[in-house]
Design a protein around this motif. Sequence first.
Motif, PDB file in Angstrom:
ATOM      1  N   UNK A 182       0.907  -1.151   0.125  1.00 51.76           N
ATOM      2  CA  UNK A 182       0.086  -0.111   0.100  1.00 51.76           C
ATOM      3  C   UNK A 182       0.789   1.308   0.081  1.00 51.76           C
ATOM      4  N   UNK A 183       2.017   1.260   0.478  1.00 50.63           N
ATOM      5  CA  UNK A 183       2.951   2.092   0.409  1.00 50.63           C
ATOM      6  C   UNK A 183       4.398   1.862  -0.088  1.00 50.63           C
ATOM      7  N   UNK A 184       5.157   2.589  -0.853  1.00 54.70           N
ATOM      8  CA  UNK A 184       6.280   2.403  -1.516  1.00 54.70           C
ATOM      9  C   UNK A 184       7.373   3.699  -1.370  1.00 54.70           C
ATOM     10  N   UNK A 185       8.693   3.685  -1.577  1.00 59.45           N
ATOM     11  CA  UNK A 185       9.240   4.586  -1.545  1.00 59.45           C
ATOM     12  C   UNK A 185       9.215   5.439  -2.876  1.00 59.45           C
ATOM     13  N   UNK A 216      15.887  14.004   0.098  1.00 60.09           N
ATOM     14  CA  UNK A 216      14.863  13.059  -0.730  1.00 60.09           C
ATOM     15  C   UNK A 216      14.675  11.863   0.395  1.00 60.09           C
ATOM     16  N   UNK A 217      13.489  12.562   1.499  1.00 64.55           N
ATOM     17  CA  UNK A 217      13.606  11.903   2.627  1.00 64.55           C
ATOM     18  C   UNK A 217      12.947  10.263   2.615  1.00 64.55           C
ATOM     19  N   UNK A 218      12.492   9.985   1.501  1.00 68.61           N
ATOM     20  CA  UNK A 218      11.750   8.552   1.468  1.00 68.61           C
ATOM     21  C   UNK A 218      12.304   7.833   0.076  1.00 68.61           C
ATOM     22  N   UNK A 219      13.500   8.359  -0.250  1.00 70.78           N
ATOM     23  CA  UNK A 219      14.171   7.765  -1.368  1.00 70.78           C
ATOM     24  C   UNK A 219      14.641   6.260  -1.397  1.00 70.78           C
ATOM     25  N   UNK A 220      14.885   5.816  -0.196  1.00 72.46           N
ATOM     26  CA  UNK A 220      15.330   4.337  -0.041  1.00 72.46           C
ATOM     27  C   UNK A 220      14.356   3.359   0.414  1.00 72.46           C
ATOM     28  N   UNK A 237      13.178   6.121   4.992  1.00 74.84           N
ATOM     29  CA  UNK A 237      14.403   6.271   5.041  1.00 74.84           C
ATOM     30  C   UNK A 237      15.005   6.753   3.870  1.00 74.84           C
ATOM     31  N   UNK A 238      16.034   7.906   4.064  1.00 77.43           N
ATOM     32  CA  UNK A 238      16.402   8.665   2.953  1.00 77.43           C
ATOM     33  C   UNK A 238      17.945   7.633   2.663  1.00 77.43           C
ATOM     34  N   UNK A 239      18.077   7.621   1.346  1.00 81.36           N
ATOM     35  CA  UNK A 239      19.182   6.683   0.889  1.00 81.36           C
ATOM     36  C   UNK A 239      20.583   7.619   1.076  1.00 81.36           C
ATOM     37  N   UNK A 240      21.529   7.038   1.718  1.00 80.29           N
ATOM     38  CA  UNK A 240      22.771   7.567   1.926  1.00 80.29           C
ATOM     39  C   UNK A 240      23.792   6.869   1.265  1.00 80.29           C
ATOM     40  N   UNK A 241      23.929   6.720   0.226  1.00 83.69           N
ATOM     41  CA  UNK A 241      24.942   5.938  -0.699  1.00 83.69           C
ATOM     42  C   UNK A 241      24.451   4.501  -0.645  1.00 83.69           C
TER      43      UNK A 241
END
Length: 370
Positions: A39-42, A58-62, A83-87
Motif C-alpha cells: 500500500x506504500x512504497x518509496x 529526498x527523505x523517502x528515497x530508500x 529512509x533517506x538513501x545515503x550511498x
Amino acid sequence: MRYSSLFILLFSIFPFNSHSQEKPWMLGPFERFTDNQPILQKDENSEFDDPMSGKLVKWESMATFNPAAIVRNDTIYVLYRAEEKLGEKEIGGHTSRLGLAYSTDGIHYQKMTKPVFYPDEDRQKKFEWPGGTEDPRIVETEDGLYVLTYTQWNRNVPRLAVATSQDLKNWKKHGPIFLNYKDGKYMDRETKSGAIVTQLKNGRLTAAKIDGKYWMYFGVPHIYLASSEDLIHWTPVEDYTGQLAPVLNPRPGYFDSWLVEAGPPPLLTNDGILVLYNSGNSQNIGDKKLGNRIYTGGQALFDAKEPWKIIDRSNNPFIKPELDFEKSGQYKDGTTFIEGLIIFKGKWYLYYGTADSMVGVVRSETNNNE
C-alpha cells in the motif's frame, strides 16, 4: 476487574473458534485483500528541508516500511518509517523519519508530502541524529491524546522514546522512556519496540489501565514489560536481582527460535492480554521449513491481572512472507514485521513492513456486526 461486556463486543468482531485459528483466543484469521500489492512504497522525488543538515533531502528515497496505524474521524492514518538513501550503506546506515498517510476506505492511501516526525534542533537530537526516528507504535487515550512510542537511533545505541500529539502532525517529544529510572540505568542498553496495551471500548481502541497502571511490552531479542501512570514515565519490570525480567523468550524448535520482538499495541480481552509479536527463525534449531532470519508473526496470551504471566502461545506463525514484495528489498530474507493494528468499519486491519522496504496490510473479514 470485569471484562464481560468487552468480551461480548470482541467476540462479535473476531472468531473465537478452533476452525479459524490455531487456538481459540487468537485474533484472525487475516487475509490479503490489496491484489498482492503493497500500500506504500518509496518515492525518490519527495523532498524535505532538513533542519539538521540544512539541505534539501529526498527523505523517502530508500524505503518506506514498519508502520503504526490509528483511526481518527473515520479515517485511517498510517505513520510509517521512511529512509533517506545515503550511498550504499547497510541496514541502519541511512536516516529515518516518520511520514503520514491516510485512507478513507482502507485500500487507497494518500501520503503527506513532508515527514511529520524527524530529528530536529531540539533536546532529543543527541539521541536521534544521524540515524533518525524509527519503528513507531501508536495508541490513543480516552480523552483523545495520541501517544507514540518509537526508537531513537543515533547510530550508537537504539533507545525507546515517547512523544504525544493532539492532531498526529504536531508532536511533543518526551525523550527516552527510562531516562529518569534509577539514574539512567538502562540509557546505554538497547531498548526498542514499545507496544502499549489497549482495550476496545465503545468501538474505539484506547490505552488500557490494569490495576491503575498502563502497561507496555517492549524489547528484542526477548520481550520485557514496563508500567506507567501517565504514559510518559515508565518503570520496567525487574527480577529480584534488579535485572530486566523477560516475559517472552525465543523457543528452540519453533518459528520464533532466534528472537521475539513486540508487535502492535496488545489487546485486553476477556481471555487475557493478547500480544501479537514479531519473531525471527534460526533454521538449525527452529522451524526447518523457514529460512534463517525470516521474520514472521506470532501470538501470545498473558494474564489480564498479572501482565507478566504467560497463559498460552501459538505454535505456528499466523503471518509470514509469501508474496514477492515481502521477500525482496533491503532485508532479502523476508519480513512481515507487524506494528499497526486498528479496527475500521467492523474489521481488523493489521499493518506490517516488508523486507525493510514497503508497507503491507492484511484484514480480518470475519464480522458478525455488519
